[in-house]
Design a protein around this motif. Structure first.
Motif: not given
Length: 420
Positions: A48-60, A162-176
């Motif tokens: 599961f991939l969570i994206e968004g600009d800085a300050g959009t509350g991804k980590s929250i 990390l993906i290989q070491l987990s059944r489900i991986t939830v990721i916060v990602f921002d290429e900027k």
């Protein structure tokens, strides 16, 4: 902790608290993650991939759903499909790790061992021959994209392991927010690693950190694309330029005394070494030390009251909120008269570690510039209530003061006209 009108509500430990009320969009994301984890709990791997600009509350959102699932997994009675699951949260950021471990002390269902740096987690799980049920990864753009034997990571890619070491991986990602060659992420690489698994992506869009009108956010975005737009209109968010770094710092200190959580930051254009000595930034009358490395401090740098007497780097503030930011754009950030915009001089960047390991990069110079622009974006998007900027380059400083004067002149003209 510093006192003030804004300081308490912007403490990072409160910002990331699992008891924090989520916005409708954030709550929708949280429920989507929960449903995804339930739907794929029997799969070999799913992402599961969570994206968004800085300050959009991804980590929250990430911390909120992690806490909910951990609570359900550790209930005394088997009443939830999450019961008994082995779940972890990893982040490749020492200051963020301090924050997560501080939060864990407030809730009985959390343990400090639930939170680890990725290399530590990978090596420990490989050695034990274990895997996680659900693995949550914050700031995944900081994961290594190559081996780093100095730091005991001998495989090719953090995320792949990390993906290989987990059944489900939830990721916060921002290429900027990519800041180093050895964490050189892009859209193509990410899709290559996750494309063979069931994947769901959710993009957060609502800005929560920078309490400014869209014109301020547009100005920052344009600057990070080397474009200098006209000065945004005056508004509640205090956005201004200074032609003297010491005057900026004096003003910031007054903000800090009144509101708290106000700090000086700078681009990595001034020498700094981890040698136990103090290293200073000097700009005219301004003379202040870089942030001191204190890995044993419990509080993150951004929240220690004594750091008003230091200048923070992108590494100390990434992921954190500040009420007011004073930002020094160092010698690598220049005015380009030919384009009436910004020019980046990669030779002036002092962060040698950021550019270590160029093997495999098709265009290292372009990547260098992009990393430096990403760093500026991170630094410019830390402030909740006000951003103050000083530029080392005289031509850039002149340009910024010019557009500020034009903005003030237009505003003054409108006021005069309204009185006629």
């Amino acid at each position: 902790m510093e006192q003030g009108f804004h300081s308490v509500k912007n403490e990072a430990i409160d910002k990331l608290s699992p008891t924090k009320v989520l916005s409708p969009q954030q709550n929708d994301l949280k429920q989507a993650i929960r449903a995804f984890c339930l739907a794929h709990r029997q799969d070999e791997h799913a992402v599961f991939l969570i994206e968004g600009d800085a300050g959009t509350g991804k980590s929250i959102v990430l911390n909120s759903i992690f806490n909910e699932i951990q609570s359900l997994s550790r209930q005394k009675e088997k009443k939830s499909p999450f019961y008994g699951m082995q779940n972890y949260l990893v982040v490749n950021h020492p200051e963020m790790m301090k924050l997560y471990k501080n939060i864990s002390e407030q809730f009985s269902y959390l343990k400090k061992k639930d939170f680890e740096r990725p290399t530590t987690f990978i090596n420990r799980m490989r050695k034990a021959g274990k895997t996680a049920d659900i693995l949550f990864i914050d700031e995944a753009h900081l994961l290594l994209t190559r081996s780093d034997k100095y730091n005991h990571f001998e495989q090719d890619n953090h995320l792949e392991e990390l993906i290989q070491l987990s059944r489900i991986t939830v990721i916060v990602f921002d290429e900027k927010q990519v800041l180093k060659f050895k964490s050189c992420w892009n859209r193509e690489l990410l899709q290559k690693l996750v494309g063979s698994y069931p994947v769901q992506t959710y993009h957060l869009t609502q800005q929560f950190r920078v309490q400014a009108h869209a014109d301020v956010q547009d100005w920052i975005s344009a600057f990070c694309h080397k474009i200098i737009q006209p000065m945004p209109a005056k508004q509640t968010f205090d956005f201004r330029f200074f032609d003297d770094a010491q005057s900026l710092y004096d003003f910031l200190c007054s903000r800090n005394a009144e509101y708290g959580l106000s700090r000086m930051l700078a681009t990595y254009d001034y020498p700094y070494r981890l040698d136990g000595q103090d290293h200073f930034i000097q700009e005219g009358r301004f003379y202040l030390r870089w942030d001191r490395s204190k890995p044993d401090e419990k509080l993150p740098w951004a929240e220690r009251p004594d750091t008003i007497d230091e200048v923070g780097s992108v590494y100390t503030v990434q992921g954190f909120d500040l009420n007011y930011v004073g930002l020094i754009l160092g010698p690598s950030v220049l005015y380009d008269a030919a384009t009436d915009g910004v020019r980046i001089d990669t030779r002036r960047y002092e962060d040698g570690a950021a550019f270590a390991g160029r093997e495999g990069l098709a265009d290292p110079e372009w990547v260098k510039e992009q990393i430096m622009l990403n760093a500026i974006n991170v630094l410019m998007t830390r402030a909740v209530h006000g951003l103050y900027i000083y530029a080392h380059d005289p031509a850039l400083r002149c340009k910024l003061m010019e557009i500020q004067a034009e903005r003030n002149k237009v505003k003054g003209g409108r006021i005069a006209a309204s009185r006629v």
